[in-house]
Design an enzyme around this catalytic site. Structure first.
Site, PDB file in Angstrom:
ATOM      1  N   GLU A 155     -24.357  79.661  21.138  1.00 27.39           N
ATOM      2  CA  GLU A 155     -24.744  80.323  19.891  1.00 27.39           C
ATOM      3  C   GLU A 155     -26.197  80.783  19.912  1.00 27.39           C
ATOM      4  O   GLU A 155     -27.080  80.053  20.380  1.00 27.39           O
ATOM      5  CB  GLU A 155     -24.536  79.351  18.725  1.00 27.39           C
ATOM      6  N   GLU A 256     -19.771  79.190   7.051  1.00 28.59           N
ATOM      7  CA  GLU A 256     -20.912  78.304   7.276  1.00 28.59           C
ATOM      8  C   GLU A 256     -22.047  78.737   6.344  1.00 28.59           C
ATOM      9  O   GLU A 256     -23.121  79.127   6.788  1.00 28.59           O
ATOM     10  CB  GLU A 256     -21.350  78.343   8.754  1.00 28.59           C
TER      11      GLU A 256
END
Length: 280
Positions: A155, A256
């Site tokens: 990520e 998220e």
């Protein structure tokens, strides 16, 4: 194409945090969702006792939701840390101790995605040495992920919130995934495309999607600014998700984002209830 045309998974480390950890899977199910994801929930323990792991496993199973993603040990998160695998010394050792434990736990729930946050640059440490350490540890994690039929996610985070984290572009994260795949030969290291982090860095999101959708193993969203629910900021998230589908991404979308001032259960008004529960 609108929000209802996608499959979602709720991140229980940022939503429903007003509840104890073991109550969150059931709360997500009560809100209509069929899938959840988690950061590593034991920030002080990369190797928790089995009763703790088993209690969380049973909470997920009893709620009738599917665990679709799990972060490997990443230090204090939320907090000052952004991963452990490139941090020399005790933290990288804690990461290595966690890998098989996390993979076993994920595998026991049919989870097929492990996220490995790279870690911050450390004052006084040679960045090249940190990168070499990271590659060794990511290869270890990729092999563990392969054992349970999972992908390993890499990520990119945003520079304003994570100024010492070195992966701040899609290209940098994909390049790391490529190096891991070259070392292991497994091909299971993939890009985690978090549209919030990329937008905070000023990325051209349509171009990122067009270029990297085929390399993407998971997508996460939050609006910008504020990291709130879709519609609370300025990102055209419905259009971006439609573009992802057109580019070939057919995986889940991780929610998220911060729920705002009210209970998490009230933070999903943007998404029709009928669109929340897909478990495939």
């Amino acid at each position: 194409m609108g929000f209802a045309d996608h499959r979602y998974t709720v991140n229980l480390s940022i939503l429903f945090t007003e509840l104890p950890l073991l109550d969150r899977p059931a709360a997500a199910a009560a809100a209509g969702f069929g899938a959840v994801e988690l950061w590593w929930p034991w920030v002080d323990s990369p190797v928790p006792q089995w009763p703790e792991l088993d209690a969380l496993r049973r909470a997920v199973e009893d709620a009738g939701v599917r665990l679709t993603g799990l972060n490997l040990y990443a230090g204090q998160l939320p907090g000052p840390d952004r991963g452990a695998l490139s941090v020399p010394g005790e933290e990288s050792e804690r990461f290595r101790a966690n890998v098989e434990v996390a993979a076993d736990f994920a595998g026991s729930l049919g989870c097929r995605a492990l996220n490995a946050l790279y870690g911050n640059r450390v004052a006084g440490a040679d960045p090249a040495e940190q990168d070499a350490l990271a590659l060794t540890n990511l290869a270890l994690a990729a092999r563990a992920a392969h054992r349970i039929g999972a992908v390993l996610l890499i990520e990119a985070l945003n520079r304003p919130e994570s100024p010492r984290y070195p992966l701040v572009s899609a290209r940098s994260a994909v390049e790391v995934a490529d190096r891991v795949n070259e070392v292991t030969g497994l091909g299971n290291a993939r890009f985690l495309m978090d549209l919030y982090h990329l937008a905070m860095n000023g990325a051209d999101l349509p171009s990122v999607i067009d270029r990297y959708a085929a390399r993407t193993g998971h997508v996460q969203i939050a609006d910008v600014p504020g990291r709130g629910a879709p519609g609370t900021g300025a990102l055209p998230l419905a259009d971006l998700l439609a573009r992802l589908c057109k580019a070939g991404y057919d995986g889940r979308i991780g929610l998220e984002y911060k729920p705002g001032d009210g209970p998490s259960a009230e933070a999903f008004g943007w998404l029709p209830a009928a669109a929340r529960g897909a478990v495939g």
